[in-house]
Design a protein around this motif. Structure first.
Motif, mmCIF file in Angstrom:
data_model
loop_
_atom_site.group_PDB
_atom_site.id
_atom_site.type_symbol
_atom_site.label_atom_id
_atom_site.label_comp_id
_atom_site.label_asym_id
_atom_site.label_seq_id
_atom_site.Cartn_x
_atom_site.Cartn_y
_atom_site.Cartn_z
ATOM 1 N N UNK B 1 11.371 -9.495 13.797
ATOM 2 C CA UNK B 1 9.987 -9.025 13.800
ATOM 3 C C UNK B 1 9.672 -8.461 12.421
ATOM 4 N N UNK B 2 8.528 -8.814 11.857
ATOM 5 C CA UNK B 2 8.157 -8.298 10.552
ATOM 6 C C UNK B 2 7.877 -6.808 10.658
ATOM 7 N N UNK B 3 8.174 -6.082 9.556
ATOM 8 C CA UNK B 3 7.957 -4.648 9.541
ATOM 9 C C UNK B 3 6.536 -4.310 9.153
ATOM 10 N N UNK B 4 6.330 -3.037 8.872
ATOM 11 C CA UNK B 4 5.021 -2.564 8.432
ATOM 12 C C UNK B 4 4.789 -3.028 6.996
ATOM 13 N N UNK B 5 3.644 -3.593 6.735
ATOM 14 C CA UNK B 5 3.337 -4.021 5.375
ATOM 15 C C UNK B 5 2.182 -3.213 4.818
ATOM 16 N N UNK B 6 2.294 -2.906 3.536
ATOM 17 C CA UNK B 6 1.250 -2.133 2.865
ATOM 18 C C UNK B 6 0.861 -2.843 1.570
ATOM 19 N N UNK B 7 -0.424 -2.871 1.323
ATOM 20 C CA UNK B 7 -0.930 -3.451 0.073
ATOM 21 C C UNK B 7 -2.010 -2.566 -0.522
ATOM 22 N N UNK B 8 -2.103 -2.523 -1.851
ATOM 23 C CA UNK B 8 -1.122 -3.043 -2.787
ATOM 24 C C UNK B 8 0.116 -2.136 -2.835
ATOM 25 N N UNK B 9 1.147 -2.526 -3.510
ATOM 26 C CA UNK B 9 2.338 -1.691 -3.629
ATOM 27 C C UNK B 9 2.182 -0.667 -4.745
ATOM 28 N N UNK B 10 1.480 -1.021 -5.776
ATOM 29 C CA UNK B 10 1.268 -0.115 -6.906
ATOM 30 C C UNK B 10 -0.192 -0.188 -7.336
ATOM 31 N N UNK B 11 -0.689 0.952 -7.793
ATOM 32 C CA UNK B 11 -2.093 1.042 -8.162
ATOM 33 C C UNK B 11 -2.269 2.098 -9.230
ATOM 34 N N UNK B 12 -3.042 1.786 -10.253
ATOM 35 C CA UNK B 12 -3.387 2.773 -11.281
ATOM 36 C C UNK B 12 -4.894 2.900 -11.313
ATOM 37 N N UNK B 13 -5.373 4.119 -11.175
ATOM 38 C CA UNK B 13 -6.807 4.397 -11.184
ATOM 39 C C UNK B 13 -7.068 5.567 -12.140
ATOM 40 N N UNK B 14 -8.346 5.765 -12.450
ATOM 41 C CA UNK B 14 -8.723 6.916 -13.271
ATOM 42 C C UNK B 14 -9.495 7.922 -12.423
ATOM 43 N N UNK B 15 -9.513 9.139 -12.901
ATOM 44 C CA UNK B 15 -10.213 10.208 -12.192
ATOM 45 C C UNK B 15 -11.650 9.822 -11.885
ATOM 46 N N UNK B 16 -12.110 10.178 -10.701
ATOM 47 C CA UNK B 16 -13.470 9.887 -10.306
ATOM 48 C C UNK B 16 -13.652 8.568 -9.574
ATOM 49 N N UNK B 17 -12.683 7.653 -9.745
ATOM 50 C CA UNK B 17 -12.790 6.378 -9.037
ATOM 51 C C UNK B 17 -12.431 6.552 -7.570
ATOM 52 N N UNK B 18 -12.620 5.489 -6.804
ATOM 53 C CA UNK B 18 -12.197 5.513 -5.415
ATOM 54 C C UNK B 18 -11.175 4.397 -5.196
ATOM 55 N N UNK B 19 -10.417 4.509 -4.112
ATOM 56 C CA UNK B 19 -9.372 3.529 -3.853
ATOM 57 C C UNK B 19 -9.266 3.280 -2.348
ATOM 58 N N UNK B 20 -8.937 2.044 -2.003
ATOM 59 C CA UNK B 20 -8.714 1.678 -0.603
ATOM 60 C C UNK B 20 -7.331 1.074 -0.459
ATOM 61 N N UNK B 21 -6.550 1.616 0.465
ATOM 62 C CA UNK B 21 -5.200 1.125 0.733
ATOM 63 C C UNK B 21 -5.179 0.494 2.118
ATOM 64 N N UNK B 22 -4.340 -0.541 2.261
ATOM 65 C CA UNK B 22 -4.308 -1.276 3.510
ATOM 66 C C UNK B 22 -2.927 -1.223 4.153
#
Lengths: 111, 114
Positions: B1-22
């Motif tokens: 059975x496949x495990x839990x998957x998360x994307x993206x694995x790495x992310x670089x953002x700057x202050x004030x931006x927003x981000x969505x993780x899956x």
């Protein structure tokens, strides 16, 4: 004071030694107790799960829970270099829908 | 059975931006939890979803939000990023069995805020 206290170590032992890890907690509502292992840059992996007080053994791993003392332990027998990781205790109450974690203890087993 | 998957694995953002993780849970698991892990604070609970409903929430500001879809996949969003949001964000899925749920973690998304 944190809800779950765990000595962060680090702990260094020779191969074949017994590793002893422990956590104390303050919330008497905790009923479910877990130990997770986390390798560097990986997610935590569930090692052991215990409900209420008592002992549980799984291969080289033994988990103990003493609810009267609010104290849980994990013992690793015949430790191997592959056991080198961070060990996290976690606990939860009934219908909590969340885990409360200790800080994690970093263990190094020297070959 | 496949495990839990998360994307993206790495992310670089700057202050004030927003981000969505899956996060995609293990097949058949309907509960998804999110945690933040930092060297200083350790693993801290963000929120938990079951059948598209948030059942519990940790002590994080409203900039942190999440949702769950009908297929049990979940997303978390962080708006107006701050330097202190740099962390490993972990998702865990659970098979609900009575009063307790065994949680299985994914590999995490490492977020760096510059």
């Amino acid at each position: 004071q944190k809800e779950v206290e765990q000595d962060p170590g680090p702990l260094s032992v020779p191969e074949g030694a017994i590793v002893s890890l422990n956590c104390t907690y303050s919330n008497s509502a905790f009923q479910y107790f877990m130990w997770y292992r986390q390798y560097s840059r990986k997610g935590p992996e569930l090692l052991m799960y215990t409900y209420s007080s008592g002992n549980k053994e799984d291969g080289r791993f033994t988990a103990q829970v003493d609810k009267s003392s609010k104290y849980i332990s994990l013992f690793i027998r015949d430790s191997q270099p592959s056991d080198s990781a961070t060990y996290l205790c976690a606990m939860s109450g009934t219908n909590d829908y969340k885990l409360s974690f200790g800080a994690g203890t970093t263990v190094t087993v020297r070959a | 059975k496949a495990g839990v998957t998360q994307t993206p694995r790495y992310l670089i953002k700057t202050r004030g931006q927003q981000v969505t993780l899956s996060c995609s849970p293990i097949s058949g698991h309907r509960s998804v939890s999110w945690y933040q892990q930092t060297p200083g604070q350790g693993l801290q609970f963000l929120f938990e979803y079951f059948s598209e409903t948030q059942r519990n929430k940790g002590n994080f500001p409203g900039r942190f939000s999440g949702r769950q879809f009908s297929n049990s996949r979940s997303e978390m969003n962080v708006s107006t990023l701050e330097l202190g949001d740099s962390a490993l964000y972990l998702c865990a899925s659970s098979l609900v069995q009575g009063a307790y749920e065994t949680q299985y973690f994914g590999p995490g998304t490492r977020l760096l805020v510059l």
